[in-house]
Design a protein around this motif. Structure first.
Motif, PDB file in Angstrom:
ATOM      1  N   LEU A 101      36.109  44.455  27.149  1.00 10.46           N
ATOM      2  CA  LEU A 101      35.537  43.126  27.331  1.00 10.46           C
ATOM      3  C   LEU A 101      35.051  42.560  26.005  1.00 10.46           C
ATOM      4  CD1 LEU A 101      34.576  40.993  29.412  1.00 10.46           C
ATOM      5  CD2 LEU A 101      32.382  42.146  29.364  1.00 10.46           C
ATOM      6  N   SER A 102      34.429  43.436  25.201  1.00  9.48           N
ATOM      7  CA  SER A 102      33.919  43.004  23.906  1.00  9.48           C
ATOM      8  C   SER A 102      35.059  42.483  23.023  1.00  9.48           C
ATOM      9  CB  SER A 102      33.186  44.176  23.248  1.00  9.48           C
ATOM     10  OG  SER A 102      33.323  44.160  21.866  1.00  9.48           O
ATOM     11  N   LEU A 103      36.161  43.232  22.950  1.00  5.33           N
ATOM     12  CA  LEU A 103      37.314  42.784  22.158  1.00  5.33           C
ATOM     13  C   LEU A 103      37.862  41.471  22.712  1.00  5.33           C
ATOM     14  CD1 LEU A 103      39.196  46.168  21.774  1.00  5.33           C
ATOM     15  CD2 LEU A 103      37.987  44.944  20.004  1.00  5.33           C
ATOM     16  N   PHE A 104      37.936  41.426  24.039  1.00  3.63           N
ATOM     17  CA  PHE A 104      38.471  40.228  24.689  1.00  3.63           C
ATOM     18  C   PHE A 104      37.637  38.996  24.330  1.00  3.63           C
ATOM     19  CE2 PHE A 104      38.160  37.393  28.383  1.00  3.63           C
ATOM     20  CZ  PHE A 104      39.471  36.972  28.465  1.00  3.63           C
ATOM     21  N   GLY A 107      38.174  37.924  20.788  1.00  4.21           N
ATOM     22  CA  GLY A 107      39.442  37.229  20.673  1.00  4.21           C
ATOM     23  C   GLY A 107      39.373  35.819  21.244  1.00  4.21           C
ATOM     24  N   LEU A 108      38.737  35.709  22.397  1.00  4.21           N
ATOM     25  CA  LEU A 108      38.656  34.416  23.075  1.00  4.21           C
ATOM     26  C   LEU A 108      37.853  33.408  22.245  1.00  4.21           C
ATOM     27  CD1 LEU A 108      39.575  33.241  25.817  1.00  4.21           C
ATOM     28  CD2 LEU A 108      37.263  33.658  26.628  1.00  4.21           C
ATOM     29  N   THR A 110      37.319  33.504  19.092  1.00  2.80           N
ATOM     30  CA  THR A 110      38.057  33.164  17.876  1.00  2.80           C
ATOM     31  C   THR A 110      39.094  32.094  18.182  1.00  2.80           C
ATOM     32  OG1 THR A 110      37.814  35.467  17.256  1.00  2.80           O
ATOM     33  CG2 THR A 110      39.272  34.154  15.902  1.00  2.80           C
ATOM     34  N   ALA A 111      39.767  32.239  19.343  1.00  5.12           N
ATOM     35  CA  ALA A 111      40.781  31.248  19.707  1.00  5.12           C
ATOM     36  C   ALA A 111      40.146  29.878  19.932  1.00  5.12           C
ATOM     37  CB  ALA A 111      41.509  31.706  20.970  1.00  5.12           C
ATOM     38  N   ILE A 112      38.947  29.849  20.499  1.00  5.48           N
ATOM     39  CA  ILE A 112      38.325  28.567  20.828  1.00  5.48           C
ATOM     40  C   ILE A 112      37.623  27.941  19.618  1.00  5.48           C
ATOM     41  CG2 ILE A 112      36.584  27.418  22.242  1.00  5.48           C
ATOM     42  CD1 ILE A 112      37.134  29.527  24.383  1.00  5.48           C
ATOM     43  N   VAL A 216      28.876  42.597  16.156  1.00  4.37           N
ATOM     44  CA  VAL A 216      28.908  43.872  15.448  1.00  4.37           C
ATOM     45  C   VAL A 216      27.618  44.094  14.662  1.00  4.37           C
ATOM     46  CG1 VAL A 216      30.154  45.198  13.720  1.00  4.37           C
ATOM     47  CG2 VAL A 216      31.394  43.732  15.276  1.00  4.37           C
TER      48      VAL A 216
END
Lengths: 288, 357
Positions: A101-104, A107-108, A110-112, A216
């Motif tokens: 979930l943390s990686l997700f 990523g999310l 960063t995309a937004i 992090v």
């Protein structure tokens, strides 16, 4: 003398911010035995919630103290219903899933929002101690930490919700037999923990700025605070924050911020060796 | 066909495929493919290190990249100072192993639980990342090697044949070395796990209390396993520093640590071939996603060229849906199919249990 006063404020601030970023995690861990590795990302989301809200014209204080906790709390409830509830009793799998979930979430976002730092400037200006100047916002963070801790204490100690929560924590089967619905208690607990985490992220956003991987920077510190503190939520968080925050800040003052973090970690590992159950495993056992 | 023969058949199959792959690839593949396969092989060694300590030792280490990174940095720094690669390679193995032993001592002899262990190893990695990241200034150097902080250390000299510093290992040699390392590590670990020591660590994973009551000290066995895993990861780090002749603090980073875990989860805990498969598969996927990265602000591009997002989804999906990992799940499926066919045989075996073993 001024220097001592300044250092005292800095140490107090380090302790307060450590308690603030850890308390949501401590609630989720202490009540549900769930280690939420997406904790840092909940802090990050709190920061983004506050910043997006202020850029849409919401008052900064409302954005930080109301919008951020509500948004992240709701996200927490969704996460509990969608992922965590399938994994109760499987601690390691919970850790792995929340890491995913943390990686997700990184990523999310960063995309937004893109991989850049956004910030809100710290309000309240600064004040002088003798020849030194320091930010008034520091005092605000300390005040927020005290209010949050006091509110948790009052809730756990004197309200029906706190009673149910403590009962479920001690013996979920017995609580269920007495008419409590443990899954609902867990969902609410996770939501409250997430909301407090979002609040912490928002309150610290003006100090540090917000970017997708900021979690992090927090996650290591908050985890060792919770583990160092042990099972009791409040006394554990407070005592471990006091110890680690002081060590961190004094080592930082003497050397560099990075060495401060290394000192914090070294202290934590030695503490775990001496007190494997955390501070509250041996002291303050009857605390909340 | 009983379990023992299946086992031997499997080993022979891995050996034949592995050796054929190692010998044939550089002859038939393009050089850039060989280069890419080299890094897959290096990472496979790293995956095997976690396969040992987590899959068989039951030690939940979230910070395997700490040892990987230490190995890479130890090699780089020693290489600049010495110039001949024998000692640096040894250092790249010994230093992470020593660090693993020290950390392991605190964790295992403190008897902290699995979950705390995961968190502490993760924290150690993050702190190493922060510490190395902040050493950008010229005042941070070890001997003649500057640490470089977030810039990393570029231009690391390549490996050479032991004793002869002019005979540097070329790109193909690097591939042979990396692929050979995977094979040696794989069969070495199979031997280790078949030995008395291997049996005991699996016994401890299954039931620590029982193993202890039988007179084995789980703390010492876990510490030994952890140290071996640290040494292997350090060696992989040394190979990695060679492959790109560059190291930077990102190899301590959270996404690196997560990747190693994901390889093992996807491939399957409790197997050795699984993590290798998972490692190669996930890396191939990451490369493929990164390669056809379309330009512009296309929404799909943002999602599919986004490694953390995809890896996160894979991790959640595997934990929730395929918790055993690919290889054991496929194995179960295969066993089930075989079982359907040979049900009559299986029923006969039930009455003579000694014949089954």
């Amino acid at each position: 003398m001024d220097l001592v006063a300044l250092l005292a404020i800095q140490v107090l601030y380090a302790v307060a911010s450590l308690a603030l970023i850890s308390v949501g995690l401590a609630i989720i861990f202490g009540m549900m035995r769930v280690i939420n590795l997406a904790h840092g990302e909940f802090l990050m989301l709190g920061g983004y919630a506050a910043i997006v809200a202020t850029s849409h014209g919401v008052n900064l204080w409302i954005a930080m103290l109301v919008v951020a906790p509500i948004v992240v709390g709701l996200i927490g409830v969704v996460v509990e219903r969608a992922i965590i509830r399938f994994l109760y009793g499987r601690m390691i799998d919970t850790m792995l899933a929340t890491w995913g979930l943390s990686l997700f979430l990184v990523g999310l976002t960063t995309a937004i929002f893109g991989n850049t730092t956004v910030g809100i400037s710290a309000p309240l200006g600064s004040f002088e101690i003798g020849t030194y100047r320091t930010s008034t916002y520091t005092l605000f963070v300390i005040a927020v930490a005290i209010v949050v801790l006091a509110a948790i204490f009052a809730t756990l100690r004197w309200t029906r919700l706190g009673l149910i929560a403590r009962g479920t924590m001690q013996n979920a089967d017995m609580a269920a037999a007495l008419g409590v619905n443990p899954p609902r208690v867990y969902a609410v607990t996770f939501g409250i923990g997430a909301a407090l985490t979002g609040l912490a992220g928002a309150v610290l956003a003006p100090v540090s700025g917000v970017f997708p991987t900021i979690g992090v920077a927090y996650v290591a510190k908050s985890f060792i605070t919770v583990i160092g503190g042990g099972a009791a939520i409040l006394s554990g968080t407070v005592s471990a924050s006091a110890l680690f925050g002081a060590i961190n800040q004094i080592a930082t003052f003497v050397t560099t911020p990075v060495f401060g973090e290394v000192a914090l970690l070294a202290a934590a590992i030695v503490l775990i060796r001496l007190l494997p159950q955390g501070i509250t495993g041996r002291f303050f056992r009857r605390g909340l | 066909m009983n379990q023992r023969w299946l086992n031997i058949l499997g080993l022979a199959l891995v050996a034949v495929i592995g050796i054929a792959f190692m010998i044939l690839t550089p002859r038939f593949a393009e050089l850039d493919t060989v280069l890419e396969l080299t890094v897959y092989m290096v990472m496979a060694v790293l995956a095997l290190s976690l396969a040992l300590i987590w899959g068989y030792g039951g030690i939940l280490c979230f910070g395997q990249s700490a040892f990987f990174g230490l190995g890479a940095y130890a090699y780089a720094i020693a290489m600049f100072n010495i110039g001949e690669s024998t000692v640096p390679v040894l250092l790249a193995i010994i230093l992470p192993a020593a660090f693993a032993a020290l950390l392991g001592y605190f964790m295992f002899y403190g008897r902290i639980s699995d979950v705390y262990l995961g968190v502490i190893t993760l924290t150690v990695t993050l702190i190493l990342f922060n510490a190395i990241n902040s050493t950008a200034g010229p005042e941070f150097h070890i001997g003649t090697a500057r640490l470089g902080g977030f810039n990393g250390i570029p231009g690391i000299p390549p490996l050479n044949w032991p004793g002869d510093r002019t005979a540097a290992v070329d790109l193909e040699g690097m591939f042979y070395l990396a692929a050979g390392s995977v094979l040696v590590t794989y069969f070495g670990l199979r031997l280790l796990l078949a030995s008395r020591f291997g049996r005991i660590i699996v016994g401890i994973r299954e039931n620590e209390r029982r193993a202890e009551l039988l007179g084995y000290d789980p703390r010492a066995y876990k510490l030994a396993t952890f140290t071996i895993g640290g040494a292997l990861a350090g060696f992989a780090g040394c190979l990695f520093a060679n492959w790109g002749s560059f190291v930077s603090p990102t190899i301590f980073g959270l996404s690196q640590s997560a990747q190693i875990i994901i390889w093992v989860i996807v491939g399957g805990r409790g197997t050795l071939i699984g993590p290798i498969v998972g490692c190669i598969g996930i890396q191939w996927l990451s490369t493929a996603l990164g390669a056809n990265q379309p330009t512009g602000t296309d929404w799909w591009a943002k999602i599919f060229a986004n490694a953390p997002l995809i890896l996160g989804v894979i991790l959640i999906a595997f934990v929730l849906l395929v918790p055993k990992g690919l290889v054991p799940t496929l194995g179960d499926l295969g066993g089930w199919l075989l079982g359907l066919r040979g049900r009559r045989g299986a029923e006969r075996e039930r009455f003579e249990p000694e014949a089954a073993e």
